[in-house]
Design an enzyme around this catalytic site. Structure first.
Site, mmCIF file in Angstrom:
data_model
loop_
_atom_site.group_PDB
_atom_site.id
_atom_site.type_symbol
_atom_site.label_atom_id
_atom_site.label_comp_id
_atom_site.label_asym_id
_atom_site.label_seq_id
_atom_site.Cartn_x
_atom_site.Cartn_y
_atom_site.Cartn_z
ATOM 1 N N ALA A 1 51.731 33.823 35.262
ATOM 2 C CA ALA A 1 52.145 35.024 33.882
ATOM 3 C C ALA A 1 51.126 35.916 33.752
ATOM 4 O O ALA A 1 49.571 35.876 34.185
ATOM 5 C CB ALA A 1 52.542 34.021 32.413
ATOM 6 N N GLU B 1 55.429 27.110 37.928
ATOM 7 C CA GLU B 1 57.108 26.932 36.516
ATOM 8 C C GLU B 1 58.677 27.423 37.250
ATOM 9 O O GLU B 1 58.889 26.802 37.520
ATOM 10 C CB GLU B 1 56.648 27.193 35.561
ATOM 11 N N GLU C 1 46.425 26.577 33.572
ATOM 12 C CA GLU C 1 46.777 27.825 32.155
ATOM 13 C C GLU C 1 45.049 26.967 31.109
ATOM 14 O O GLU C 1 45.041 26.834 29.954
ATOM 15 C CB GLU C 1 47.710 27.258 31.352
HETATM 16 N N1 CO8 Z 1 47.724 38.117 35.387
HETATM 17 C C1 CO8 Z 1 47.530 39.032 35.166
HETATM 18 N N2 CO8 Z 1 46.853 39.582 37.230
HETATM 19 C C2 CO8 Z 1 46.313 38.901 37.344
HETATM 20 C C3 CO8 Z 1 47.012 37.314 37.657
HETATM 21 C C4 CO8 Z 1 47.402 36.439 36.345
HETATM 22 N N3 CO8 Z 1 47.824 35.609 36.000
HETATM 23 N N4 CO8 Z 1 46.468 36.582 38.386
HETATM 24 C C5 CO8 Z 1 45.852 37.653 39.822
HETATM 25 N N5 CO8 Z 1 45.762 38.686 38.908
HETATM 26 C C6 CO8 Z 1 45.235 40.358 39.416
HETATM 27 C C7 CO8 Z 1 43.283 40.179 39.006
HETATM 28 O O1 CO8 Z 1 43.027 40.496 37.836
HETATM 29 C C8 CO8 Z 1 42.822 41.329 39.909
HETATM 30 O O2 CO8 Z 1 42.920 42.197 39.704
HETATM 31 P P1 CO8 Z 1 42.067 43.713 39.430
HETATM 32 O O3 CO8 Z 1 42.214 43.937 41.097
HETATM 33 O O4 CO8 Z 1 43.348 44.620 39.118
HETATM 34 O O5 CO8 Z 1 40.956 42.936 39.590
HETATM 35 C C9 CO8 Z 1 44.557 41.356 41.081
HETATM 36 O O6 CO8 Z 1 45.590 40.139 40.469
HETATM 37 C C10 CO8 Z 1 44.411 40.219 42.980
HETATM 38 O O7 CO8 Z 1 43.141 38.701 41.931
HETATM 39 P P2 CO8 Z 1 41.517 38.235 42.507
HETATM 40 O O8 CO8 Z 1 40.367 39.215 42.579
HETATM 41 O O9 CO8 Z 1 41.657 37.243 41.109
HETATM 42 O O10 CO8 Z 1 42.086 37.526 43.710
HETATM 43 P P3 CO8 Z 1 41.199 36.331 44.434
HETATM 44 O O11 CO8 Z 1 41.945 36.030 45.361
HETATM 45 O O12 CO8 Z 1 40.120 36.045 44.553
HETATM 46 O O13 CO8 Z 1 41.671 35.146 43.582
HETATM 47 C C11 CO8 Z 1 43.313 34.112 42.021
HETATM 48 C C12 CO8 Z 1 42.987 34.365 43.161
HETATM 49 C C13 CO8 Z 1 42.418 32.698 42.340
HETATM 50 C C14 CO8 Z 1 44.985 33.335 42.107
HETATM 51 C C15 CO8 Z 1 43.057 34.476 40.614
HETATM 52 O O14 CO8 Z 1 43.649 35.721 40.491
HETATM 53 C C16 CO8 Z 1 43.153 32.997 38.900
HETATM 54 O O15 CO8 Z 1 42.662 32.505 39.463
HETATM 55 N N6 CO8 Z 1 44.564 34.467 38.591
HETATM 56 C C17 CO8 Z 1 44.960 33.474 37.493
HETATM 57 C C18 CO8 Z 1 45.387 32.201 37.487
HETATM 58 C C19 CO8 Z 1 45.825 31.792 36.514
HETATM 59 O O16 CO8 Z 1 45.339 31.474 35.898
HETATM 60 N N7 CO8 Z 1 47.394 31.431 36.162
HETATM 61 C C20 CO8 Z 1 48.065 30.901 35.068
HETATM 62 C C21 CO8 Z 1 48.222 32.173 33.717
HETATM 63 S S1 CO8 Z 1 48.897 31.534 32.819
HETATM 64 C C22 CO8 Z 1 50.179 31.429 32.563
HETATM 65 O O17 CO8 Z 1 51.197 31.300 33.677
HETATM 66 C C23 CO8 Z 1 51.012 30.740 31.597
HETATM 67 C C24 CO8 Z 1 52.802 30.512 32.282
HETATM 68 C C25 CO8 Z 1 53.691 30.520 30.941
HETATM 69 C C26 CO8 Z 1 55.058 30.737 30.866
HETATM 70 C C27 CO8 Z 1 55.422 30.886 29.317
HETATM 71 C C28 CO8 Z 1 57.378 30.911 29.945
HETATM 72 C C29 CO8 Z 1 57.823 31.250 28.057
#
Ligand code: CO8
Length: 259
Positions: A66, A113, A133
């Site tokens: 998300a 998910e 998360e």
């Molecule tokens: N949300 C927003 N932006 C994101 C997300 C995300 N989940 N993941 C990546 N991005 C963005 C980064 O901020 C970055 O943006 P910018 O260039 O503007 O800084 C761009 O994507 C590229 O990301 P990275 O530079 O971080 O890329 P890397 O290759 O270094 O890393 C990762 C990749 C490991 C995937 C890393 O981006 C990461 O850890 N992302 C977050 C993963 C995460 O925590 N996911 C869980 C989110 S919470 C959730 O999903 C709850 C769901 C609940 C649903 C409920 C419904 C009812």
């Protein structure tokens, strides 16, 4: 202001394909993307030209979860009363046609998910699954703690959810999270083959088979077997059952009416 569309939609043969297309954010699932995905899925479900659906992302990310930036400042009343996060997240569960998640790269948090809400996951060899998360001070919110646990068992699910460890494609296959792992270059071709095979079959039996498997997650074994038996017997009322069995007896390919 609404950004340009965050998905790409096309029909290949009788397979509808929705590609999540927000590459700069690794397909983070923001409200707009989820609304567009939900609408596209429901449109394919209604379209008689489509018999199966593929949801996919990019080579780098199916979806990295998300949208954290969109969620981060929301208050408890925002998320509880305004349905800010929940809207459109479960639309995929309303779809009657089979939905295949073709996963390459990251499938994290809500991305994992979403993949698990589809009917099956076909993984590229670079896929990485995780529920990170806990790193954000939250827990999975779209079924991850339930569906991951049912898919891979308690210990592995606990480890992934409590420590945010990601699972690679090979481990995901060993743990039964995915149907199969294929080389990244073959992911869409293999997903399309599954979709085309499904499209060649009797639509009612496909829809009922999907319901029967899903019943296994919602009921006891005895009730599930009774449900299956009613569905099985009901299919004898269809022309496609006659065609399928006659074609076998006559050593020819079946020509189903309801595809
Ligand atoms: N949300 C927003 N932006 C994101 C997300 C995300 N989940 N993941 C990546 N991005 C963005 C980064 O901020 C970055 O943006 P910018 O260039 O503007 O800084 C761009 O994507 C590229 O990301 P990275 O530079 O971080 O890329 P890397 O290759 O270094 O890393 C990762 C990749 C490991 C995937 C890393 O981006 C990461 O850890 N992302 C977050 C993963 C995460 O925590 N996911 C869980 C989110 S919470 C959730 O999903 C709850 C769901 C609940 C649903 C409920 C419904 C009812």
């Amino acid at each position: 202001m609404t950004e340009a569309s965050m998905i790409l939609v096309e029909t290949i043969g009788r397979v509808g394909v929705v590609r999540l297309n927000r590459p700069k954010a690794l397909n983070a699932l923001c409200a707009q993307l989820m609304q567009e995905l939900g609408a596209a899925l429901l449109a394919f479900d209604k379209d008689p030209a489509v018999a199966a659906i593929i949801v996919t992302g990019s080579e780098k990310a199916f979806a990295a979860g998300a949208d954290i930036k969109e969620m981060k400042d929301k208050t408890f009343p925002d998320v509880v009363f305004n349905d800010f996060i929940g809207a459109h997240w479960e639309t995929v569960l309303e779809v009657k046609k089979p939905v295949i998640a073709a996963v390459a790269g990251f499938a994290l948090g809500g991305g994992c998910e979403l993949a698990m809400m589809c009917d099956m996951i076909l993984a590229a060899d670079n896929a990485k699954f995780g529920q990170p998360e806990i790193n954000l001070g939250i827990i999975p919110g779209a079924g991850g703690s339930q569906r991951l646990t049912r898919a891979i068992g308690k210990s592995k699910a606990m480890e992934m959810i409590l420590t945010a460890r990601m699972m690679d494609a090979a481990e995901a296959e060993r743990a039964n999270l995915v149907a199969r792992v294929v080389p990244l270059a073959d992911l869409m071709a293999e997903a399309l083959k599954i979709g085309e095979k499904i499209a060649s079959l009797s639509g009612p039996s496909v829809a009922i088979a999907k319901d029967a498997v899903n019943a296994a997650f919602e009921t006891t074994l005895t009730e599930g077997v009774k449900t299956e038996r009613r569905m099985f017997l009901g299919l004898f009322a269809t022309a496609d059952q006659k065609e399928g069995m006659n074609a076998f007896a006559e050593k020819r390919r079946p020509n189903f009416t309801h595809r």
